[in-house]
Design an enzyme around this catalytic site. Structure first.
Site, PDB file in Angstrom:
ATOM      1  N   ASN A 150      25.671 107.938 100.020  1.00 27.38           N
ATOM      2  CA  ASN A 150      24.963 109.039 100.155  1.00 27.38           C
ATOM      3  C   ASN A 150      25.929 110.272 100.463  1.00 27.38           C
ATOM      4  O   ASN A 150      26.542 110.173 101.485  1.00 27.38           O
ATOM      5  CB  ASN A 150      23.885 109.013 101.311  1.00 27.38           C
ATOM      6  CG  ASN A 150      23.093 110.115 101.460  1.00 27.38           C
ATOM      7  OD1 ASN A 150      23.369 111.373 101.613  1.00 27.38           O
ATOM      8  ND2 ASN A 150      21.874 110.047 101.305  1.00 27.38           N
ATOM      9  N   GLY A 151      25.929 111.065  99.413  1.00 28.45           N
ATOM     10  CA  GLY A 151      26.969 112.377  99.777  1.00 28.45           C
ATOM     11  C   GLY A 151      26.485 113.032 100.869  1.00 28.45           C
ATOM     12  O   GLY A 151      27.531 113.647 101.802  1.00 28.45           O
ATOM     13  N   ASP A 203      28.763 118.782  92.791  1.00 28.17           N
ATOM     14  CA  ASP A 203      28.386 118.689  91.434  1.00 28.17           C
ATOM     15  C   ASP A 203      26.995 117.552  91.396  1.00 28.17           C
ATOM     16  O   ASP A 203      27.132 116.683  90.800  1.00 28.17           O
ATOM     17  CB  ASP A 203      29.778 118.142  90.642  1.00 28.17           C
ATOM     18  CG  ASP A 203      29.286 117.809  89.378  1.00 28.17           C
ATOM     19  OD1 ASP A 203      28.322 118.472  88.911  1.00 28.17           O
ATOM     20  OD2 ASP A 203      29.983 117.090  88.588  1.00 28.17           O
ATOM     21  N   HIS A 228      32.015 121.586  83.415  1.00 28.84           N
ATOM     22  CA  HIS A 228      33.047 120.837  84.377  1.00 28.84           C
ATOM     23  C   HIS A 228      34.305 121.676  84.498  1.00 28.84           C
ATOM     24  O   HIS A 228      34.849 121.893  85.595  1.00 28.84           O
ATOM     25  CB  HIS A 228      33.406 119.474  83.777  1.00 28.84           C
ATOM     26  CG  HIS A 228      32.273 118.472  83.729  1.00 28.84           C
ATOM     27  ND1 HIS A 228      31.902 117.727  82.726  1.00 28.84           N
ATOM     28  CD2 HIS A 228      31.570 118.088  84.836  1.00 28.84           C
ATOM     29  CE1 HIS A 228      30.818 117.055  83.072  1.00 28.84           C
ATOM     30  NE2 HIS A 228      30.647 117.159  84.241  1.00 28.84           N
ATOM     31  N   GLN A 253      16.263 107.208  90.223  1.00 29.61           N
ATOM     32  CA  GLN A 253      15.801 108.108  89.342  1.00 29.61           C
ATOM     33  C   GLN A 253      15.705 107.557  88.046  1.00 29.61           C
ATOM     34  O   GLN A 253      16.353 106.495  87.811  1.00 29.61           O
ATOM     35  CB  GLN A 253      16.882 109.482  89.321  1.00 29.61           C
ATOM     36  CG  GLN A 253      18.300 108.990  88.885  1.00 29.61           C
ATOM     37  CD  GLN A 253      19.070 109.689  89.350  1.00 29.61           C
ATOM     38  OE1 GLN A 253      19.243 111.096  89.638  1.00 29.61           O
ATOM     39  NE2 GLN A 253      20.552 109.449  89.950  1.00 29.61           N
TER      40      GLN A 253
END
Length: 287
Positions: free
Chosen positions: A143-144, A162, A67, A36
């Site tokens: 990679n989550g 998040d 947060h 990105q």
């Protein structure tokens, strides 16, 4: 993105649905990572800010509105908080809030883009604070979605999603199969918290995501608050539980201790945030 040069700085704008949101200041750095475009911008109003693909993510002087509110309803509601997972959160703000809890023994932070972490550490160190030095933090640059898919059943007491907006590397975080995997790896007495966009600026995404979570978890409720740099200023987080709605009932001793460290979140604020659901949104969620 639009920048208009003038002696007092440039306007840096985010465009969403024929509406423009901007701050005045100066660009510090901008680069294209493997995933990105990342921009660090020093605003006159809110200090240094992070943008991903031209969208505001966080800023030094208003990040606590985000947060504190994505973390504490989950960590104050879960029966235990020994092991916590954050997907995304490369700026370190959510990790900082989680690490306030002395009971927490292990925090896995899964961020796909190492440059978000590196640039946040370099330019936005006030947001992450000392979290990067805390031995309880395990940073994994991967990679989550795959991390959750590969995790064992009942692995985590709390899961915090998040991520950024549902495009680019974060698009898969708004997927029903992803939330099913989160349900599988969450302990029965745990809590999931996820950012679920603005009910004003991104109503369809908000409605669809909350409905998706409600289809997967027995108990799920959106919470509403304000984040000034986000489109419309109104934002949402959705919290979900399996056995009973733990996210609605903070453990008092834990909440009283943590709220003393917060600028925005408190048990009272949380009650108001859950009650603040707009009538039209509530009706659409019931359809």
């Amino acid at each position: 993105m639009f920048e208009n040069e003038n002696p007092n700085g440039s306007w840096l704008d985010e465009y969403q649905n024929d509406v423009r949101y901007g701050l005045k200041g100066k660009k510090i750095i901008e680069e294209i990572s493997n995933f990105q475009k990342i921009t660090i911008f020093e605003s006159n109003r809110y200090g240094k800010a992070l943008l991903l693909d031209n969208c505001w993510m966080t800023a030094e002087y208003q990040e606590k509105q985000y947060h504190e509110c994505i973390v504490h309803p989950a960590l104050c509601g879960s029966k235990e908080i020994n092991k916590v997972l954050i997907i995304g959160g490369g700026d370190g703000g959510s990790a900082r809030e989680c690490l306030k809890y002395q009971e927490l023994k292990n925090l896995d932070l899964i961020e796909i883009d190492k440059r978000v972490v590196e640039l946040s550490q370099q330019y936005l160190s006030v947001i992450g604070g000392n979290c990067w030095k805390d031995q309880r933090l395990n940073l994994k640059l991967t990679n989550g979605i795959n991390w959750v898919k590969d995790a064992k059943d009942n692995s985590y007491d709390v899961i915090i999603i998040d991520g950024s907006d549902p495009k680019g590397p974060a698009k898969g975080l708004f997927n029903k199969d992803f939330f099913k995997d989160c349900h599988r790896i969450l302990k029965p007495d745990g809590v999931l918290g996820a950012q679920t966009e603005s009910p004003e600026s991104f109503e369809d995404i908000h409605i669809n995501t909350v409905k998706m979570i409600k289809e997967v978890f027995k108990y799920a409720d959106p919470l509403y608050g304000y984040v000034p740099i986000y489109p419309s200023g109104i934002w949402s987080w959705t919290f979900a539980s399996i056995k009973k709605p733990r996210h609605l009932y903070p453990i008092i001793s834990r909440a009283n201790t943590i709220s003393k460290t917060c600028q925005v979140w408190s048990p009272r604020w949380q009650r108001g945030g859950f009650d603040a659901i707009p009538a039209n949104i509530e009706r659409k969620l019931q359809q």
